[in-house]
Design a protein around this motif. Structure first.
Motif, PDB file in Angstrom:
ATOM      1  N   ILE A 108       0.842  -1.202   0.000  1.00  0.00           N
ATOM      2  CA  ILE A 108       0.000   0.000   0.000  1.00  0.00           C
ATOM      3  C   ILE A 108       0.875   1.249   0.000  1.00  0.00           C
ATOM      4  O   ILE A 108       0.590   2.213  -0.724  1.00  0.00           O
ATOM      5  CB  ILE A 108      -0.965  -0.011   1.203  1.00  0.00           C
ATOM      6  N   ASP A 109       1.944   1.250   0.779  1.00  0.00           N
ATOM      7  CA  ASP A 109       2.852   2.394   0.780  1.00  0.00           C
ATOM      8  C   ASP A 109       3.494   2.587  -0.590  1.00  0.00           C
ATOM      9  O   ASP A 109       3.637   3.711  -1.071  1.00  0.00           O
ATOM     10  CB  ASP A 109       3.927   2.231   1.855  1.00  0.00           C
ATOM     11  N   GLY A 110       3.880   1.491  -1.228  1.00  0.00           N
ATOM     12  CA  GLY A 110       4.447   1.575  -2.570  1.00  0.00           C
ATOM     13  C   GLY A 110       3.448   2.131  -3.567  1.00  0.00           C
ATOM     14  O   GLY A 110       3.790   2.971  -4.414  1.00  0.00           O
ATOM     15  N   ALA A 132       1.270   9.163  -6.170  1.00  0.00           N
ATOM     16  CA  ALA A 132       1.734  10.543  -6.025  1.00  0.00           C
ATOM     17  C   ALA A 132       2.615  10.944  -7.216  1.00  0.00           C
ATOM     18  O   ALA A 132       2.494  12.057  -7.748  1.00  0.00           O
ATOM     19  CB  ALA A 132       2.498  10.708  -4.711  1.00  0.00           C
ATOM     20  N   GLU A 133       3.489  10.026  -7.650  1.00  0.00           N
ATOM     21  CA  GLU A 133       4.335  10.304  -8.807  1.00  0.00           C
ATOM     22  C   GLU A 133       3.501  10.475 -10.070  1.00  0.00           C
ATOM     23  O   GLU A 133       3.759  11.368 -10.884  1.00  0.00           O
ATOM     24  CB  GLU A 133       5.358   9.191  -8.998  1.00  0.00           C
ATOM     25  N   GLU A 169       3.148  13.709 -12.574  1.00  0.00           N
ATOM     26  CA  GLU A 169       3.369  13.608 -14.021  1.00  0.00           C
ATOM     27  C   GLU A 169       2.162  14.115 -14.804  1.00  0.00           C
ATOM     28  O   GLU A 169       2.318  14.785 -15.826  1.00  0.00           O
ATOM     29  CB  GLU A 169       3.678  12.170 -14.414  1.00  0.00           C
ATOM     30  N   VAL A 170       0.962  13.808 -14.329  1.00  0.00           N
ATOM     31  CA  VAL A 170      -0.245  14.270 -15.017  1.00  0.00           C
ATOM     32  C   VAL A 170      -0.328  15.796 -14.969  1.00  0.00           C
ATOM     33  O   VAL A 170      -0.659  16.443 -15.975  1.00  0.00           O
ATOM     34  CB  VAL A 170      -1.505  13.620 -14.393  1.00  0.00           C
ATOM     35  N   LYS A 171      -0.013  16.377 -13.811  1.00  0.00           N
ATOM     36  CA  LYS A 171      -0.028  17.843 -13.702  1.00  0.00           C
ATOM     37  C   LYS A 171       0.998  18.464 -14.640  1.00  0.00           C
ATOM     38  O   LYS A 171       0.713  19.446 -15.327  1.00  0.00           O
ATOM     39  CB  LYS A 171       0.245  18.274 -12.269  1.00  0.00           C
ATOM     40  N   ALA A 172       2.194  17.902 -14.673  1.00  0.00           N
ATOM     41  CA  ALA A 172       3.238  18.431 -15.556  1.00  0.00           C
ATOM     42  C   ALA A 172       2.832  18.279 -17.014  1.00  0.00           C
ATOM     43  O   ALA A 172       3.048  19.187 -17.828  1.00  0.00           O
ATOM     44  CB  ALA A 172       4.557  17.721 -15.288  1.00  0.00           C
ATOM     45  N   SER A 173       2.238  17.153 -17.342  1.00  0.00           N
ATOM     46  CA  SER A 173       1.794  16.917 -18.716  1.00  0.00           C
ATOM     47  C   SER A 173       0.705  17.908 -19.114  1.00  0.00           C
ATOM     48  O   SER A 173       0.705  18.421 -20.239  1.00  0.00           O
ATOM     49  CB  SER A 173       1.275  15.482 -18.849  1.00  0.00           C
TER      50      SER A 173
END
Length: 92
Positions: free
Chosen positions: A37-39, A45-46, A50-54
């Protein structure tokens, strides 16, 4: 009919066994699930980043494309005007 009345020794043995089973269950099942779950939380989050940057990159590209389109339209108007001027002067 025999009635079984638990004594303190039986209760301690039962609690000890239950604790051992709970510890084993925690080690074998809960701990790996928690790590997974932590992974997943880190991966999500990553991906969000990436979606925001894209999305930001896409907006910037759309803006640039709009500017290029306007520039091309302007260039075509100037070329058309030059062609008309050349026809008027008999150069073409």
């Amino acid at each position: 009919m025999i009635h079984w009345i638990p004594n303190l020794q039986d209760l301690v043995a039962g609690v000890t066994i239950a604790g051992a089973v709970a510890g084993w269950f925690n080690f074998v099942v809960i701990k790996p699930l928690t790590l997974s779950i932590d992974g997943l939380r880190v991966s999500i989050a990553e991906l969000k980043a990436e979606v925001k940057a894209s999305a930001a990159d896409r907006r910037a590209l759309e803006s640039r494309i709009n500017k290029v389109d306007e520039s091309v339209k302007s260039a075509h108007k100037r070329i058309d005007h030059l062609q008309e001027d050349m026809r008027y002067r008999g150069l073409s």
